[in-house]
Write a protein that holds these residues in place. Structure first.
Motif, PDB file in Angstrom:
ATOM      1  N   TYR A 171       0.832  -1.199   0.000  1.00 39.69           N
ATOM      2  CA  TYR A 171       0.000   0.000   0.000  1.00 39.69           C
ATOM      3  C   TYR A 171       0.866   1.249   0.000  1.00 39.69           C
ATOM      4  O   TYR A 171       0.595   2.221  -0.707  1.00 39.69           O
ATOM      5  N   GLU A 228     -12.705   3.092  -0.507  1.00 39.32           N
ATOM      6  CA  GLU A 228     -11.610   2.692   0.376  1.00 39.32           C
ATOM      7  C   GLU A 228     -11.267   1.214   0.181  1.00 39.32           C
ATOM      8  O   GLU A 228     -10.108   0.818   0.280  1.00 39.32           O
ATOM      9  N   THR A 229     -12.293   0.429  -0.109  1.00 43.18           N
ATOM     10  CA  THR A 229     -12.076  -1.014  -0.200  1.00 43.18           C
ATOM     11  C   THR A 229     -11.546  -1.423  -1.569  1.00 43.18           C
ATOM     12  O   THR A 229     -11.319  -2.606  -1.812  1.00 43.18           O
ATOM     13  N   TYR A 257      -6.282  -3.838   0.439  1.00 44.30           N
ATOM     14  CA  TYR A 257      -7.217  -3.602   1.547  1.00 44.30           C
ATOM     15  C   TYR A 257      -7.330  -4.842   2.432  1.00 44.30           C
ATOM     16  O   TYR A 257      -7.532  -5.954   1.951  1.00 44.30           O
ATOM     17  N   GLN A 258      -7.179  -4.627   3.770  1.00 43.73           N
ATOM     18  CA  GLN A 258      -7.185  -5.778   4.682  1.00 43.73           C
ATOM     19  C   GLN A 258      -8.475  -5.838   5.475  1.00 43.73           C
ATOM     20  O   GLN A 258      -8.972  -4.818   5.951  1.00 43.73           O
ATOM     21  N   GLY A 310      -7.444   4.803  -2.506  1.00 42.07           N
ATOM     22  CA  GLY A 310      -8.476   5.141  -1.526  1.00 42.07           C
ATOM     23  C   GLY A 310      -8.603   6.614  -1.218  1.00 42.07           C
ATOM     24  O   GLY A 310      -9.272   6.985  -0.258  1.00 42.07           O
ATOM     25  N   THR A 365      -8.705  -0.741  -2.827  1.00 39.30           N
ATOM     26  CA  THR A 365      -7.261  -0.954  -2.829  1.00 39.30           C
ATOM     27  C   THR A 365      -6.983  -2.447  -2.947  1.00 39.30           C
ATOM     28  O   THR A 365      -7.572  -3.224  -2.200  1.00 39.30           O
ATOM     29  N   TYR A 416      -8.893  -8.527  -1.613  1.00 41.13           N
ATOM     30  CA  TYR A 416      -8.821  -8.861  -3.031  1.00 41.13           C
ATOM     31  C   TYR A 416      -8.435 -10.317  -3.243  1.00 41.13           C
ATOM     32  O   TYR A 416      -9.008 -11.017  -4.085  1.00 41.13           O
TER      33      TYR A 416
END
Lengths: 160, 200, 709
Positions: free
Chosen positions: C7, C167-168, C173-174, C142, C170, C70
């Motif tokens: 990221y 935001e999600t 994204y975790q 994001g 990416t 993802y």
């Protein structure tokens, strides 16, 4: 050349018009008869795939219905009309030719005609203007062998 | 965009430059065409789902029932004004619909005496398949085919099943996407049936 | 940890891309060499950082780190490692990362390659490429989520929700928890065609950013001479090559995997890839006129701008959910953002073009309607017409819903009927063009050159009309009218081939007269020393072959659907080779991979008692996704394919339903595709003469700059 284009256009136009007519053999419809009609329908539950190729339950039911209607002696066109009125015009592969839907055909034809007109007009203007001897016009013989001369010129440069 | 040919293809003559006015008109025409295209697409992007109808007057609809005691009768939303209406859109090939079918039927039997109308709309089905489904779940409230898929489109349904709860004034008060359970159905209907309370 | 690092790399790349754009802009305005140098380093750093991000994402996919959303969306444990890697472009977030990475590489390559030779243009090229890249990166870092609360405060709750969701998006994204297994890739995508297709298509799409950047740079610096057009041509050819390959592989995948016996469905997503190809092809032709005659400068600018806009527009169509399609990604906040970007690109290009119209004066006039220039112009018109028809058909459903309040479907019949004749005319111009000299034609000469091609074309048409089996099949839907245009079209193809053959022949003869080379040597050298011309002819030969396949499958396809008990058979009569007898021998179940169960039918294909082939059409059941995929079986030959799918079976296979197609000439489509790509590669390969010309152009433009400053 222009004649060739015209003849070709006319032939293609005929071909397009001819495509709409379909024969109707009734009795017990074969899967091929059903598929022939089903191909012209698109199924709202699977976007972009026609009813003949769509594997869903809806399409299986629709194919059965097409079979029923064929057996009842309905023509392909009547069946398509039945489906369009029963489930909406968007089950047809192409919008029915009426009202606003005509736009789908008319707009491209108008656009192409307009482009052709512009093209013709521009070409006419340009060729008219250049008919005046402002640019040194190439003599026919000069033009004629231009291509062969280029091949030879390339050969010349290649030797060096 | 073929129209761009006009502006694009003219090689301006060296002797006589383009008059500024003509060029400006060209610019405006091109920008207007692009603007139209973008405008159409922007409109297309707007969410048009059933949820956006919440709190709005329910679109008018009309069906001709095919089942049980109501077979052949016409039902229009306008005629049901003053009643709470539960509008359920379903299809025989839909697995989720089968899960809620008996819930809806039992609720209909319970709420019919209190003036609630349940209306079933059969989406994209053939009549044979639809009737078989109605028989299988012994559904007695009026059900009819969605001719031309008009109701499905007017209610902006995103799939089946979807259930719309319409109050006595014809306002959509709840949209249920996917199958509904009895407890939730009871809660929603009790609220709608309580005089003076319109928000469930 | 790895995800955090990824990221950070992504975020740094985003910031640096904006920095590079600004530095290049200021550096050029202030004529500060240091700033431009640092912008260049920024471009290289962005490429490096994105390479790192892609490597980290691949690591996450390989190690099945399902905490990363993802990874959980596109892979699962049972998937083979290879497919885990290719899942990089299997979903929205990953494919955006992949796309950005490719674009960064292209930008770096363009800047490095052009640093010396196109120095004047480089700063603006950096500005355009890096701004485009920054937009794509902004979607996956994001940043748009920051807009959520201001929008909420303004009372725009729908917009706020859409932005918050960004935001999600990416790829790193975790989630708050680690799912035990992922959802896995769509089974249809587990095919090597689908593995090669998206990268090729993306390379093609991304590649068009570079010519656009050079065009904008040339316009804004008023370097509208010879230089930009030479640089652009090569980059366009590269992008176009990838896009063509992407389209061809996509068709091949659809034919081999989707199991409906077709390869092109005029689906919005297919159209989105076709449209920039059409305008790009138009550009590649009309650019030749500008090089040779200094004409159509405005038009070429318009074409390159349209092509780039269409790339962005196509991406928007695919990713926004504005038109429904089998291939499309789900609707999301990306739609409005993309539309904004499309709008900015459109308007900025148009304004820049109008502001610089004066520097795009034509140096020459059209001398005659019967000349190379005129026929190229007509060719452009046709490409643009096909483009417009495709665009109109694609957006008509939205237009119809807006203006008529009614949904509509515009399916293949519309596109075939309107675009089909236009494509036929295009083939005609393709055949005629090599016969037309520049400026004007001497009528006698033209007649002499036309002689043999016309005879060949007519002979082909008449010969085909005389073949009874063809006549019988060409009248499929019950009308005799079809056979005439179809055979006329084949005549046209023969005419075109003959013209090209004649061109080669004349060239070879000319070489032999001078050098005394042998025929084969003369042929090879002809191509070698004039790659653009003869590479172009090879591409045209490829097009003729592709057209052969398209017409064959479109007009002569034969199909049937049968339900057979074990031991029963059916016959299918081919228009070209005679009858096939297909006998059903039984069903077989096997496991082709850990998570796939295959049910295959055994079919014996015979002709007059001779066994031609055993075919095993199958249905593959993907256990994790609970999804069945039909896998067609084919018998290939140059004349046709016999293509069979297993549509279903009853009682454990005592009876089964099959769909069988005879696809005449279909393999010419793929062979033609190879020739097409080979020809493009020949034409795109740099030659010494070409390099020299670019060097001269650089010098000239260098003088211009010195003189100005």
């Amino acid at each position: 050349m222009r004649v060739r284009v015209l003849v070709f256009l006319a032939l293609l136009l005929l071909a397009t018009l001819g495509g709409g007519i379909a024969d109707t053999s009734a009795q017990t419809p074969s899967p091929d008869d059903i598929n022939r009609v089903a191909k012209q329908l698109s199924c709202p539950t699977c976007a972009g795939i026609n009813v003949a190729d769509c594997p869903t339950e809806t399409c299986a039911q629709w194919r059965a219905k097409i079979g029923e209607l064929l057996a009842a002696g309905k023509t392909d066109q009547e069946i398509l009309e039945y489906f369009a009125s029963r489930y909406g015009d968007h089950v047809l592969q192409v919008p029915p030719p009426r009202g606003f839907f005509l736009g789908v055909w008319i707009v491209p034809v108008l656009a192409i005609l307009a482009a052709l007109g512009t093209f013709g007009y521009l070409v006419h203007r340009w060729t008219q203007r250049s008919a005046r001897p402002e640019t040194s016009a190439a003599s026919p013989e000069e033009v004629e062998d231009e291509y062969l001369r280029r091949v030879q010129r390339e050969l010349d440069t290649w030797w060096k | 965009m073929v129209e761009m040919t006009e502006e694009g293809a003219i090689p301006p003559s060296p002797a006589r430059p383009h008059p500024a006015g003509r060029r400006l008109i060209g610019l405006i025409v091109v920008l207007a065409l692009l603007g139209t295209l973008l405008g159409v697409l922007a409109w297309g992007l707007q969410p048009r789902t059933s949820a956006t109808l919440l709190g709005q007057p329910a679109p008018p609809f009309e069906i001709t029932a095919i089942n049980g005691e109501f077979a052949g009768q016409r039902f229009a939303l306008a005629d049901l004004r003053g009643h709470v209406v539960v509008l359920n859109i379903w299809a025989s090939w839909c697995i989720e619909c089968a899960r809620e079918a008996s819930v809806l039927e039992q609720a209909w039997r319970a709420y019919r005496p209190r003036g609630v109308w349940f209306i079933g709309v059969d989406y994209l089905d053939t009549d044979t398949a639809g009737l078989a489904y109605l028989k299988r779940f012994d559904i007695t409230y009026p059900n009819g085919p969605d001719i031309g898929s008009r109701i499905y489109q007017a209610y902006r349904a995103t799939g089946v099943p979807e259930t719309f709860f319409i109050d006595r004034d014809g306002i959509i008060r709840h949209v249920q996407i996917g199958p509904i359970g009895r407890a939730q159905l009871d809660m929603l209907l009790e609220r709608l049936l309580t005089p003076g309370v319109s928000q469930p | 940890m790895v995800a955090d690092l990824g990221y950070v790399a992504l975020l740094l790349a985003f910031v640096l891309s904006i920095f590079a754009a600004l530095a290049a802009w200021w550096g050029e305005r202030r004529r500060t060499r240091e700033l431009i140098l640092s912008a260049r380093n920024g471009v290289l750093a962005v490429a490096g950082l994105l390479t790192l991000a892609v490597c980290l994402e691949l690591g996450l996919l390989l190690s099945s780190d399902f905490r990363v959303m993802y990874v959980a969306q596109v892979t699962n444990r049972a998937m083979p490692a290879f497919f885990k890697l290719t899942a990089l472009w299997g979903g929205q977030a990953g494919s955006l990362l992949f796309w950005s990475w490719l674009m960064a590489l292209f930008a770096a390559a363009a800047v490095l390659r052009g640093w010396q030779r196109t120095r004047v243009l480089i700063p603006k090229v950096i500005v355009v490429t890096q701004l485009t890249l920054a937009f794509f990166l902004s979607l996956i870092v994001g940043v748009w989520a920051l807009l959520a609360s201001p929008l909420e405060a303004l009372g725009m709750s729908t917009g706020a929700a859409l932005m918050a969701e960004m935001e999600t998006l990416t790829p790193f994204y975790q989630l708050d928890f680690t799912p035990s297994d992922g959802r896995g890739l769509n089974p249809l995508l587990r095919h090597w065609g689908m593995i090669v297709h998206p990268p090729l298509l993306y390379l093609g799409f991304v590649g068009f950013v570079i010519p656009f950047a050079f065009a904008v740079a040339a316009l804004s610096t008023r370097q509208t001479g010879d230089l930009w057009i030479r640089v652009i041509r090569r980059w366009t050819l590269v992008a176009w090559l990838f896009l063509s390959m992407g389209l061809l592989v996509g068709m091949w995948w659809a034919y081999g995997v989707l199991g409906w016996g077709g390869y092109w469905g005029w689906d919005p997503v297919e159209n989105a890839a076709l449209m920039p190809w059409l305008t790009g092809t138009a550009f590649l032709h009309s650019v030749i006129i500008q090089e040779r005659r200094g004409m159509f400068k405005v038009w070429n600018m318009v074409l390159i701008m349209i092509t780039y806009s269409l790339v962005i527009f196509g991406t928007f169509l695919t990713r926004s959910g504005v038109v429904s399609s089998v291939h499309a990604f789900a609707q999301s906040g990306i739609g409005p953002l993309f539309l904004g970007f499309v709008g900015i690109t459109f308007v900025a290009s148009v304004l820049l073009l109008f502001a610089r119209l004066d520097s795009l004066r034509s140096e020459n006039r059209l001398d005659s309607l019967v000349s190379r220039e005129a026929i190229f112009l007509f060719n452009n018109l046709l490409f643009l017409a096909i483009f417009f028809v495709t665009l109109w058909g694609t957006i008509f459903p939205v237009v119809s819903e807006l203006l008529a309040g009614q949904k509509a479907i515009v399916g293949p019949p519309f596109f075939n009927q309107v675009n089909g004749p236009l494509f036929a005319l295009l083939v005609l111009t393709m055949g005629m063009a090599p016969l037309m000299p520049w400026r004007r034609t001497a009528p006698g000469k033209l007649a002499r050159l036309l002689q043999w091609p016309v005879v060949t074309g007519l002979a082909t048409t008449l010969g085909l009309l005389a073949v009874p089996t063809l006549r019988q099949f060409a009248v499929l839907p019950g009308t005799a009218l079809r056979i005439v245009p179809v055979t006329a079209f084949y005549g046209l193809l023969a005419f075109t081939l003959m013209v090209i053959g004649q061109e080669f022949w004349r060239g070879i003869r000319a070489r032999r007269r001078v050098t005394g080379e042998r025929y084969a040597t003369a042929w090879l050298n002809l191509i070698r020393y004039n790659r653009r011309r003869y590479g172009g002819y090879l591409v045209h030969v490829g097009v003729v072959m592709i057209a052969l396949g398209v017409i064959g499958t479109h007009f002569f396809k034969v199909e049937t659907q049968r339900n057979l008990a074990r031991g029963e058979s059916f016959t299918l009569t081919s228009p070209l080779t005679g009858s096939y007898t297909v006998t059903y021998e039984g069903l077989r179940v096997s496991a082709t991979a850990a998570d796939v169960r295959r049910t295959a039918a055994e079919l014996k294909v015979t002709r007059e008692g001779q066994v031609l082939a055993w075919l095993y059409p199958a249905q593959d059941f993907f256990i994790a996704q609970e999804q069945a995929v039909t896998t067609p079986a084919m018998r290939h030959s140059l004349a046709e394919d016999l293509y069979i799918i297993l549509a279903g079976w009853e009682n454990g296979g005592t009876t089964a339903t099959f769909k069988a197609y005879v696809e005449p000439l279909v393999n010419w489509l793929w062979i033609g595709g190879l020739v097409f790509i080979l020809g493009t590669a020949v034409a795109a390969w740099p030659t010494q003469a070409e390099e020299r010309r670019t060097a001269v152009a650089t010098e000239v433009s260098g003088h211009a700059v010195t003189a100005r400053s």
